[in-house]
Design a protein around this motif. Sequence first.
Motif, PDB file in Angstrom:
ATOM      1  N   GLY A  29       0.806  -1.219   0.000  1.00 11.08           N
ATOM      2  CA  GLY A  29       0.000   0.000   0.000  1.00 11.08           C
ATOM      3  C   GLY A  29       0.833   1.259   0.000  1.00 11.08           C
ATOM      4  N   GLU A  30       0.370   2.254   0.769  1.00 13.32           N
ATOM      5  CA  GLU A  30       0.975   3.579   0.759  1.00 13.32           C
ATOM      6  C   GLU A  30       1.523   3.909   2.148  1.00 13.32           C
ATOM      7  OE1 GLU A  30      -1.856   6.383  -0.687  1.00 13.32           O
ATOM      8  OE2 GLU A  30      -2.360   5.191  -2.456  1.00 13.32           O
ATOM      9  N   PHE A  31       2.832   4.116   2.216  1.00 10.27           N
ATOM     10  CA  PHE A  31       3.475   4.446   3.479  1.00 10.27           C
ATOM     11  C   PHE A  31       3.683   5.958   3.541  1.00 10.27           C
ATOM     12  CE2 PHE A  31       3.815   0.190   4.578  1.00 10.27           C
ATOM     13  CZ  PHE A  31       4.423   0.050   5.826  1.00 10.27           C
ATOM     14  N   ASP A  32       2.688   6.640   4.095  1.00  6.28           N
ATOM     15  CA  ASP A  32       2.791   8.081   4.299  1.00  6.28           C
ATOM     16  C   ASP A  32       2.561   8.345   5.784  1.00  6.28           C
ATOM     17  OD1 ASP A  32       0.113   7.594   4.555  1.00  6.28           O
ATOM     18  OD2 ASP A  32      -0.483   8.688   2.762  1.00  6.28           O
ATOM     19  N   ILE A  33       2.136   9.540   6.133  1.00  4.41           N
ATOM     20  CA  ILE A  33       1.947   9.871   7.547  1.00  4.41           C
ATOM     21  C   ILE A  33       0.904   8.975   8.212  1.00  4.41           C
ATOM     22  CG2 ILE A  33       0.175  11.640   7.128  1.00  4.41           C
ATOM     23  CD1 ILE A  33       1.512  13.263   9.384  1.00  4.41           C
ATOM     24  N   GLY A  34      -0.041   8.459   7.417  1.00  2.00           N
ATOM     25  CA  GLY A  34      -1.050   7.561   7.979  1.00  2.00           C
ATOM     26  C   GLY A  34      -0.474   6.251   8.485  1.00  2.00           C
ATOM     27  N   ALA A  35       0.718   5.896   8.009  1.00  2.50           N
ATOM     28  CA  ALA A  35       1.351   4.646   8.435  1.00  2.50           C
ATOM     29  C   ALA A  35       1.794   4.693   9.884  1.00  2.50           C
ATOM     30  CB  ALA A  35       2.541   4.321   7.530  1.00  2.50           C
ATOM     31  N   GLN A  36       1.702   5.872  10.515  1.00  2.00           N
ATOM     32  CA  GLN A  36       2.019   5.972  11.941  1.00  2.00           C
ATOM     33  C   GLN A  36       1.159   5.002  12.749  1.00  2.00           C
ATOM     34  OE1 GLN A  36       4.324   7.963  13.328  1.00  2.00           O
ATOM     35  NE2 GLN A  36       4.927   9.125  11.527  1.00  2.00           N
ATOM     36  N   GLU A  37      -0.033   4.689  12.238  1.00  2.71           N
ATOM     37  CA  GLU A  37      -0.935   3.779  12.953  1.00  2.71           C
ATOM     38  C   GLU A  37      -0.367   2.359  13.035  1.00  2.71           C
ATOM     39  OE1 GLU A  37      -4.863   3.860  11.408  1.00  2.71           O
ATOM     40  OE2 GLU A  37      -4.992   6.052  11.358  1.00  2.71           O
ATOM     41  N   LEU A  38       0.631   2.051  12.191  1.00  4.90           N
ATOM     42  CA  LEU A  38       1.201   0.710  12.182  1.00  4.90           C
ATOM     43  C   LEU A  38       2.354   0.551  13.170  1.00  4.90           C
ATOM     44  CD1 LEU A  38       1.346   0.066   8.327  1.00  4.90           C
ATOM     45  CD2 LEU A  38      -0.323  -0.827   9.949  1.00  4.90           C
ATOM     46  N   ARG A  39       2.733   1.644  13.850  1.00  7.60           N
ATOM     47  CA  ARG A  39       3.910   1.589  14.725  1.00  7.60           C
ATOM     48  C   ARG A  39       3.773   0.538  15.824  1.00  7.60           C
ATOM     49  NH1 ARG A  39       6.744   7.392  16.083  1.00  7.60           N
ATOM     50  NH2 ARG A  39       7.782   7.652  14.066  1.00  7.60           N
ATOM     51  N   SER A  40       2.631   0.516  16.489  1.00 10.03           N
ATOM     52  CA  SER A  40       2.458  -0.433  17.584  1.00 10.03           C
ATOM     53  C   SER A  40       2.481  -1.871  17.074  1.00 10.03           C
ATOM     54  CB  SER A  40       1.154  -0.155  18.330  1.00 10.03           C
ATOM     55  OG  SER A  40       0.043  -0.255  17.460  1.00 10.03           O
ATOM     56  N   GLU A  41       1.891  -2.105  15.909  1.00  9.08           N
ATOM     57  CA  GLU A  41       1.883  -3.457  15.335  1.00  9.08           C
ATOM     58  C   GLU A  41       3.292  -3.886  14.943  1.00  9.08           C
ATOM     59  OE1 GLU A  41      -0.500  -5.936  11.819  1.00  9.08           O
ATOM     60  OE2 GLU A  41      -0.970  -3.828  12.229  1.00  9.08           O
ATOM     61  N   LEU A  42       4.060  -2.969  14.344  1.00  9.26           N
ATOM     62  CA  LEU A  42       5.439  -3.286  13.975  1.00  9.26           C
ATOM     63  C   LEU A  42       6.292  -3.521  15.226  1.00  9.26           C
ATOM     64  CD1 LEU A  42       5.951  -0.713  11.085  1.00  9.26           C
ATOM     65  CD2 LEU A  42       6.022  -3.207  10.860  1.00  9.26           C
ATOM     66  N   ARG A  43       6.045  -2.737  16.266  1.00 12.55           N
ATOM     67  CA  ARG A  43       6.803  -2.912  17.504  1.00 12.55           C
ATOM     68  C   ARG A  43       6.527  -4.282  18.111  1.00 12.55           C
ATOM     69  NH1 ARG A  43       4.576   0.827  20.235  1.00 12.55           N
ATOM     70  NH2 ARG A  43       5.824   2.496  19.325  1.00 12.55           N
ATOM     71  N   ALA A  44       5.272  -4.714  18.035  1.00  9.59           N
ATOM     72  CA  ALA A  44       4.924  -6.025  18.580  1.00  9.59           C
ATOM     73  C   ALA A  44       5.611  -7.141  17.795  1.00  9.59           C
ATOM     74  CB  ALA A  44       3.406  -6.210  18.544  1.00  9.59           C
ATOM     75  N   VAL A  45       5.684  -6.987  16.483  1.00  9.77           N
ATOM     76  CA  VAL A  45       6.377  -7.976  15.652  1.00  9.77           C
ATOM     77  C   VAL A  45       7.853  -8.032  16.028  1.00  9.77           C
ATOM     78  CG1 VAL A  45       7.105  -8.532  13.305  1.00  9.77           C
ATOM     79  CG2 VAL A  45       4.757  -7.780  13.736  1.00  9.77           C
ATOM     80  N   LEU A  46       8.452  -6.861  16.206  1.00  8.37           N
ATOM     81  CA  LEU A  46       9.866  -6.805  16.593  1.00  8.37           C
ATOM     82  C   LEU A  46      10.087  -7.470  17.944  1.00  8.37           C
ATOM     83  CD1 LEU A  46      12.763  -5.691  16.148  1.00  8.37           C
ATOM     84  CD2 LEU A  46      12.002  -3.594  17.296  1.00  8.37           C
TER      85      LEU A  46
END
Length: 235
Positions: A29-46
């Motif tokens: 998809g599109e990684f712009d400012i809206g992708a900030q919502e994915l931070r918690s999900e990415l942190r959990a994966v890490l």
Amino acid sequence: MPEPAHSAPCLATIEAVPAGERTVVTCRGEFDIGAQELRSELRAVLDRSATGVDLDLDEVRFCDCGGLNVLLSLRREALDQGKTVTVRAYSPVVGRLLELTGARELFVTEYSARPEVPGAVEERPQPMDVDQELRLEVDQLRRAMRTRPAIDVARGIVMASFGLSAGDAWTVLVTASQNTNTKLHELARELMGALQGAAVPEQVRQQMAAAVAKVREHGPDLQRPDRRASPSRAA
């Protein structure tokens, strides 16, 4: 007056698949400012991975500095945990942004093996030593300090010339940079030179005009640099 802040919708998705001690994260998809919502999900994966995350960005059709900041934030958190974040594949759009910002080196990790080679053994990515990491960060900061003033001046030129907001002017600069395969700071210097009477290359003028027209056509909530894939990846 400052422009009113507004939240942007998240137009990106991620899919995490464990791969031994690491986790492969496919982004779409599109990684712009809206992708900030994915931070918690990415942190959990890490957090769930043993040694870090490998990003597959080949299906990301748009990425700007807002999206890049999400990836850089994930990288910093990985370093704090003694892990690594690498980019194993990226689309031409992402590759161009990594090159323009000088961030490509921050995600580079060498692999000695490929899955299609029988009997090959994959080497686990190793984190940089502290001295190397600090030197790389300093180099990136120095590069930003050298190029940012020219880029800010160029954005002001575009704002004054076309009556655009700061955000619109940034979109125009990034679009013209991508579509002419010109580094952002080089494009900025060309625009600054025009104030002294220097000629701006015809291709740059055409792409600037097209980008301005596109921004005006779509309006403030739909501004995006051209999503057409660049014909070549960043070297």
